[in-house]
Every structure is written in C-alpha cells, then in structure tokens.
Design an enzyme around this catalytic site. Sequence first.
Site, PDB file in Angstrom:
ATOM      1  CB  SER A 407      92.305   8.521  47.409  1.00 28.59           C
ATOM      2  OG  SER A 407      91.080   7.951  47.101  1.00 28.59           O
ATOM      3  CG  HIS A 428      95.335  11.922  49.244  1.00 27.74           C
ATOM      4  ND1 HIS A 428      96.194  10.875  49.060  1.00 27.74           N
ATOM      5  CD2 HIS A 428      94.129  11.369  49.516  1.00 27.74           C
ATOM      6  CE1 HIS A 428      95.532   9.740  49.221  1.00 27.74           C
ATOM      7  NE2 HIS A 428      94.289  10.020  49.505  1.00 27.74           N
ATOM      8  CD  GLU A 440     100.153  10.996  49.267  1.00 29.64           C
ATOM      9  OE1 GLU A 440     101.063  10.175  49.202  1.00 29.64           O
ATOM     10  OE2 GLU A 440      99.080  10.851  48.632  1.00 29.64           O
ATOM     11  CG  ASN A 478      96.366   5.431  48.758  1.00 26.77           C
ATOM     12  OD1 ASN A 478      96.703   5.077  49.882  1.00 26.77           O
ATOM     13  ND2 ASN A 478      95.272   6.137  48.542  1.00 26.77           N
TER      14      ASN A 478
HETATM   15  P1  NAI Z   1      81.580   9.228  51.195  1.00 21.29           P
HETATM   16  O1  NAI Z   1      80.809   8.382  50.279  1.00 21.29           O
HETATM   17  O2  NAI Z   1      81.660   8.889  52.631  1.00 21.29           O
HETATM   18  O3  NAI Z   1      81.089  10.728  51.125  1.00 21.29           O
HETATM   19  C1  NAI Z   1      80.831  11.419  49.960  1.00 21.29           C
HETATM   20  C2  NAI Z   1      79.821  12.498  50.286  1.00 21.29           C
HETATM   21  O4  NAI Z   1      79.734  13.389  49.181  1.00 21.29           O
HETATM   22  C3  NAI Z   1      78.425  11.992  50.557  1.00 21.29           C
HETATM   23  O5  NAI Z   1      78.007  12.453  51.810  1.00 21.29           O
HETATM   24  C4  NAI Z   1      77.587  12.580  49.422  1.00 21.29           C
HETATM   25  O6  NAI Z   1      76.295  12.932  49.829  1.00 21.29           O
HETATM   26  C5  NAI Z   1      78.399  13.791  49.058  1.00 21.29           C
HETATM   27  N1  NAI Z   1      78.207  14.218  47.663  1.00 21.29           N
HETATM   28  C6  NAI Z   1      78.151  13.455  46.569  1.00 21.29           C
HETATM   29  N2  NAI Z   1      77.988  14.229  45.468  1.00 21.29           N
HETATM   30  C7  NAI Z   1      77.952  15.506  45.901  1.00 21.29           C
HETATM   31  C8  NAI Z   1      77.817  16.753  45.254  1.00 21.29           C
HETATM   32  N3  NAI Z   1      77.680  16.838  43.954  1.00 21.29           N
HETATM   33  N4  NAI Z   1      77.823  17.861  46.008  1.00 21.29           N
HETATM   34  C9  NAI Z   1      77.948  17.782  47.339  1.00 21.29           C
HETATM   35  N5  NAI Z   1      78.093  16.625  48.004  1.00 21.29           N
HETATM   36  C10 NAI Z   1      78.089  15.505  47.283  1.00 21.29           C
HETATM   37  O7  NAI Z   1      83.052   9.315  50.560  1.00 21.29           O
HETATM   38  P2  NAI Z   1      84.439   9.549  51.288  1.00 21.29           P
HETATM   39  O8  NAI Z   1      84.989   8.266  51.735  1.00 21.29           O
HETATM   40  O9  NAI Z   1      84.295  10.670  52.231  1.00 21.29           O
HETATM   41  O10 NAI Z   1      85.343  10.011  50.055  1.00 21.29           O
HETATM   42  C11 NAI Z   1      85.254  11.296  49.511  1.00 21.29           C
HETATM   43  C12 NAI Z   1      86.483  11.548  48.654  1.00 21.29           C
HETATM   44  O11 NAI Z   1      87.640  11.409  49.470  1.00 21.29           O
HETATM   45  C13 NAI Z   1      86.680  10.587  47.504  1.00 21.29           C
HETATM   46  O12 NAI Z   1      87.256  11.283  46.431  1.00 21.29           O
HETATM   47  C14 NAI Z   1      87.677   9.573  48.067  1.00 21.29           C
HETATM   48  O13 NAI Z   1      88.440   8.939  47.068  1.00 21.29           O
HETATM   49  C15 NAI Z   1      88.546  10.465  48.900  1.00 21.29           C
HETATM   50  N6  NAI Z   1      89.271   9.817  49.980  1.00 21.29           N
HETATM   51  C16 NAI Z   1      88.677   8.864  50.751  1.00 21.29           C
HETATM   52  C17 NAI Z   1      89.394   8.270  51.782  1.00 21.29           C
HETATM   53  C18 NAI Z   1      88.734   7.264  52.661  1.00 21.29           C
HETATM   54  O14 NAI Z   1      89.466   6.574  53.404  1.00 21.29           O
HETATM   55  N7  NAI Z   1      87.434   7.124  52.660  1.00 21.29           N
HETATM   56  C19 NAI Z   1      90.797   8.613  52.050  1.00 21.29           C
HETATM   57  C20 NAI Z   1      91.300   9.686  51.225  1.00 21.29           C
HETATM   58  C21 NAI Z   1      90.557  10.229  50.216  1.00 21.29           C
END
Ligand code: NAI
Length: 693
Positions: A407, A428, A440, A478
């Site tokens: 993001s 995104h 996006e 954002n």
């Molecule tokens: P989260 O912390 O809920 O999930 C991340 C997941 O990735 C975890 O389950 C973790 O175990 C896994 N992970 C970490 N390293 C890994 C690897 N090397 N290989 C495989 N799995 C791995 O994070 P979230 O909120 O889902 O965010 C993920 C991405 O999405 C980030 O880049 C964030 O900026 C983006 N994003 C988040 C939004 C939100 O509202 N939470 C909205 C739009 C984008």
Amino acid sequence: MSEVVQVERHGDVALIKVDNPPVNALGLAVRAGLLRALREAEADAAVRAVVLVCAGRTFMAGADIKEFGKPPRAPSLPEVVEAIEASAKPSVTVIHGTALGGGLEVALACHYRIARADAQVGLPEVKIGLLPGAGGTQRLPRLVGVGRALDMIVSGNPVKAPQALEYGILDAIVEGDLAEAGLAYARRLLDEGRGPRRTGERQVEGDAALIAARHAEVQKRMPGLFSPLHCVAAVEAATRLPLAEGLKRERELFQECLASPQRAALIHAFFAEREAAKIAGLPADTPVREVRTAAVIGGGTMGVGIALCFANVGIPVKLLEVDDAALDRALQRARATCQASVERGSLTAEAMEKRLGLIQGVLDYAALAEVDLVIEAVFESLDVKRQVFERLDAVCKPGAILASNTSSLDLDAIAAFTRRPQDVVGLHFFSPANVMRLLEVVRGRETSAEVLASAMQLGKRLKKVAVAVGVCDGFVGNRMIFQYGRQAEFLLEEGASPAQVDSALRDFGMAMGPLAVRDLSGLDISHAIRERQRPGLKPGQTLPTVLDHLYAAGMLGQKSGAGFYLYPQGSRTPQDNPALPAMLEQAAAARGIARQPVSAEHIVERCIFALVNEAARILDEGIAQRASDIDLIFLNGYGFPAWRGGPLFHADSLGLDQVLQRIREFHQRFGAWWEPAPLLERLVAEGRRFADL
Ligand code: NAI
Ligand code: 3HC
C-alpha cells in the site's frame, strides 16, 4: 427504415429487429425506428402479430444515458412504449442478455415475453439517480405485485430469467435462435386465437402498510439519496390511480429526479467506471495474458481476502504461508469468512465448499512454478518483499505476472528485486479485499503494456473497479487520505471532538468518519506511516501531535480497546475516550493555540478540500490519468457518497473558484499544507473544471 431497426416479414408475422451496438440503448434512432416499424405492421392488414428481438450481445439495456440532461427529442420512450401496448396486434418479445430500464419497460409493454435461460431483467434506474420513467413503476406492480416491484425498483438489482418466470414477468424460457423462438411463439398464439394481453389493463392490489414500511426503510437505509423515495412514491401511485394518471405521476416524479444534481453525479460515476478501463497509449487490442491459476503469498488480513476474490469467481488459487500454523490460521480465516456469508444467507453451504476447495494451502515456492499470476501480500517491509520477489523470480515460469499488494512501498524498487521488472505490477486491494470493489492497478516504470492490460482485465473478472495509477507514496487513494486524516487531527487539536469530526463527515455522506476509520485500521499503522513520511516533509509542514500521545499511551484503536474513541470490553461502538481531552489540550498548547468550537461546515471544508487540493497535484504529476478516475477511487474504496459523484465532481459542482478561494484562506490561516495546487490555480484562471481536463 432506419438501420438500427429492421423489419422482416415471416408470413403473417412481422419480425422487428433492433441492432444498435454495443447494448441496444434506446436512443432517438431506435425509438423512431421502433415506432415506424410498429405503425407499418399496424397498417399492413396481412400482418397478424409482431415479434421483437435484439441483435448482438444483449436485449435493450435501457434508455440512452448519454441523452439525459440534453433537450428531449420526439418520439419519447413513453410514447413508443404506449404505442406498443396499445397495438391491436399481439406482440411477443424475446429477451437475451439484459433487459434493463427502458429495455424492460419496452418488454413490459409487449403482450407476451419469453427469454433465454441466462437472461436477466431489471429496472436499475435508481442507481443513476432516476426512476423507471416509461411505465415501469406502473406496469411492474401490475404484473408482480407491489412488494416485489418495490424490491426490484428500489434496489435496482436485476433478477435472473427463472426467477422472472416465477414472478410472472416472463411467460416462457426458450433456447436456440431468438427470432425462431419468437416466431414459433407468435404462431402458437395465433393458432390458439390469442390476441393482445395488456399489462396496463391489469389491476394492482394496494397495500398501504407495506408502502409505508418501505418508505420508512428507505429513509433509514438510504439517507441522503433523492431517487429511492421517488421510486416508492411512483409505485404507490400505481396502487391508487388508473394507468394513464399513474403514468402522468410517474413522469412528474421522473422529471424531478432528472433535474436533481444527484442524477448528474450518479451518471458521472456510471461513465467514470467505463472510462477507467481505457488507458492512454494502451490500445484496446493490446494482447493480454490469460490467468487460469493464481497464487497469493501471505495469508494475513489481505492475503486471505485476495485468495477469496479468486475463488469467488472460480479461479484456483494457491495460498503460501511461512509455516503450518500460519497456513492453518489463514485457511481457517477463509472458512470463517465464507461461513459468515452462509449464515447471512448470501451463500449456500455447497457453494462455500466449492469455493474453499479452490484455495490450496502451500508452504513451498516450488508449488508456484506453473501459476499464471502471483500476488504478494506479506508484511509491509521492503526487506521481506525482497526475499519474496527474489524467490518468485527464481521459481515462476516465464511470462507469469508478479504482483504486489503493497500500500505504500516503492513498486519500482520491488520490481528491481527481479530480473523481469516488465512482469511486475501493483495490485492494490482494499480491506476487506473480498468485499471492497476498488482495485488500484499500479503501473511501475517498467511494467509492460501487456501486463498492465492483463491486470486491468483481471480486475474486471474479479468484479472489481480497476483503476490504473502511477507510483508514488500511497498511490492515489491513500496519498489523498493522508491529507484528509491530517486535517481531521488538526481539527481535534483546534477544538473539535472526534464525534463532531466524524458526524460532520458522515452527515456530508461519508460511509464512516475519518477517526473511526483510523481506529479500525490501527493507530500503530498510522504512526508508522507518519514516521516514514516525516523525513520528506517540506518546511512549514508541521504535524499534529495527538497521534503521538495516543501511541505513547498504547491506545492503538479498536484492537487495544482505545484510540480516538474508547471501545470497552471489545465493543465496536465508539464511546468518548476520557483520556483524549487532556492530550488535545497538550497538543494545542504545543502549537500555541487555544481550543475553541469548530463548526460542522468548517470540518467538512477542511477535510474535503484537502482531498481536492492533493488530487490536483496527483493529476498534474500524471499519477492518475483523469479526474473521473480519482472520483471512482473515492467512490469505491473510501465510502465517498456516490450521489456527490466523487471529490472532484463535487468540487466542480461547488465551483472551482469558490474552492480555491477557501484553500487560499486556509493557506493564510493554517500554513504550508494548504499551498494551492498549481493545476487548481490554472483551471480557475482559465475558467475550466476538472471535468474539462
Ligand atoms: P498481515 O500482517 O495481516 O499479514 C501478513 C502475512 O504475511 C502474515 O500472515 C505472515 O505470516 C505472512 N508472511 C510474512 N512474511 C512472509 C513470507 N516471507 N512468505 C510468506 N508469508 C509471509 O498483513 P496485511 O494487513 O494482510 O498486509 C499485507 C500487505 O498488504 C502489506 O503490504 C500491506 O501494506 C498491504 N495492504 C494492507 C491493507 C490493510 O488494510 N491491512 C490494505 C491494502 C494493502
Ligand atoms: N446508454 C448509453 N450507453 C450505455 C448504456 C446506456 N443505457 N449502457 C451501456 N452503455 C455503454 C457503456 O457506456 C459502454 O460504452 P463504452 O464502450 O463506450 O465505454 C458500453 O455501452 C458497454 O457497457 P459496459 O462496459 O458496461 O458493458 P458490460 O457488458 O459490462 O455491461 C450492461 C452491460 C449490464 C448493460 C451495463 O452497461 C449497464 O448496466 N448499463 C446501464 C443499464 C441502465 O442503467 N439502464 C437504465 C438506463 S435509464 C432508463 O432506461 C430510463 C428509462 O426508465 C426512461
């Protein structure tokens, strides 16, 4: 005979064929052609019945929306519809694709209606700020009853052919060639000696209690919207007036909707959605890569939602996590999300199992060797993204699309972790990814035209509103919301309470207030973003400090039970946070200001004009292609009220000179954040609007 409407004679049946691509909209030429064809059939003593079909991909999808707001030209649609129903010769219409709006109204005027099994019928006018204005509100209740008619007209949602048959909208479901099916049906009618059967001559049973209940429900569930209550009023008229008078009342109510600013805003949103699919320099025939299988890396909040998006449209998807425990949690979460839909009644248990069956949990990158597309959704850290993209580069087949859901990180830096930056694109999604319509599509410096076109097409397949954007901090949505949220915090420090800020913006029409949203997404995330941005601040761009106080106190929003609001015992209903006023006093003192009351109008102007000013910079930098793309992003990803058309349509409606004047005043009073965007100044100097860009 006009080209868009042709007539063929098949013995004693006249076959009228409408051919006005792409969707057989009922523009002037179609209306005039239909009327002429009908008159000819009436005048020809050898014609005993009429069959109406459409060529191309769909039946008539409604009035020609481009004509609204322009001077009306005869014959009007109601005139055509009345003529069809009044005809002394029985008419049959055969529906395929979608019979929508005026299209269904034409069909309702025909004496018999048959359809292909995969056809849909509906009156979606309410979605563009209107009501069915060619008899739909008078004829549909006569055919299906007041309750069902209100369901269809107020929601605007179509029903599928089998259901339409059950409701009595259709007489039969047919297969094969449309014209042949229509001719066969007409012959049978003639053989059986059946003549015209006019919907308008049917009686409709009134139900005052039901109508009153629907009226109250619309007021509660669709606040701020103009046309839904008009829809209810028009159907109510059908219950007490003879057809001719009911049609007159429908016309008056339709004209009121047509004249309303909401109609213009909603039609802007309709065309914005179609425009967004067109990308400058990317010809419509750009080759696209087929996505038959996909994979998602990271099964957290976003990864699970994204995997569900694929499963929901039948695309098999692999979900990769770091270990068994994390994978189990992810798959459990996917199940729990579907289960909630089953409990709400929007999904059957069988469909749930089918969907979940399409999501395959994996731990090894080797499993991704053959997938067509991978979306990375791991922690928001460039280091972690590097590890992931290096692995993907090593294992994925040539031509696989490698996407990131980041993001805020630099997509070009992520692409550079691979030896195939042309295959890397940002996808995104917004949280919850399986619900929010916005996508996006981030075009990196090296993203190839083919990959961009494929990503846009995939967006449509996933039933998202895909908007192409360029690389910058926060992309479009954002980046604008940072400015909006910052003003909300400044307003707190200047004297407003969170409830005042949020309710002012909710009253403006936002789905949620900005501070409640921040509490929901977590103040640790807001804090981290802010600290990352701090080194890039320009002189005079001071930051509000209330967030530091909350963060230091461990108040991180809903997840910690307190943030801008208090959430006692896991409650999701925000209450006043008693610790906040002292923090705000401290923050105000640090800025050397005294807190004082702030009006709702000022709150709205500060937050909304901050969006507009930043959007103008985004457009100038070419990060967004057109103003309507930005509107679309806010309508589909940020809960901006659809009936205001989006922040830039709204600014155009207010008058850009007025908006700029307020921004200049804010610049004087509040400093550097309010420096007017050069594009805004240029537009005002040239007397132009965002819509003219
Ligand atoms: P989260 O912390 O809920 O999930 C991340 C997941 O990735 C975890 O389950 C973790 O175990 C896994 N992970 C970490 N390293 C890994 C690897 N090397 N290989 C495989 N799995 C791995 O994070 P979230 O909120 O889902 O965010 C993920 C991405 O999405 C980030 O880049 C964030 O900026 C983006 N994003 C988040 C939004 C939100 O509202 N939470 C909205 C739009 C984008
Ligand atoms: N008038 C004018 N243009 C229309 C149109 C309409 N009613 N419906 C669609 N179009 C145009 C689109 O703008 C698009 O043009 P473009 O290719 O130049 O961008 C093209 O037709 C194809 O449309 P879509 O990209 O949306 O194609 P899809 O296949 O995805 O969807 C559809 C087809 C389901 C018919 C969808 O276009 C749709 O929902 N259309 C609007 C239906 C509608 O609202 N009808 C009611 C009109 S109001 C009315 O009838 C008033 C009456 O009661 C008096």
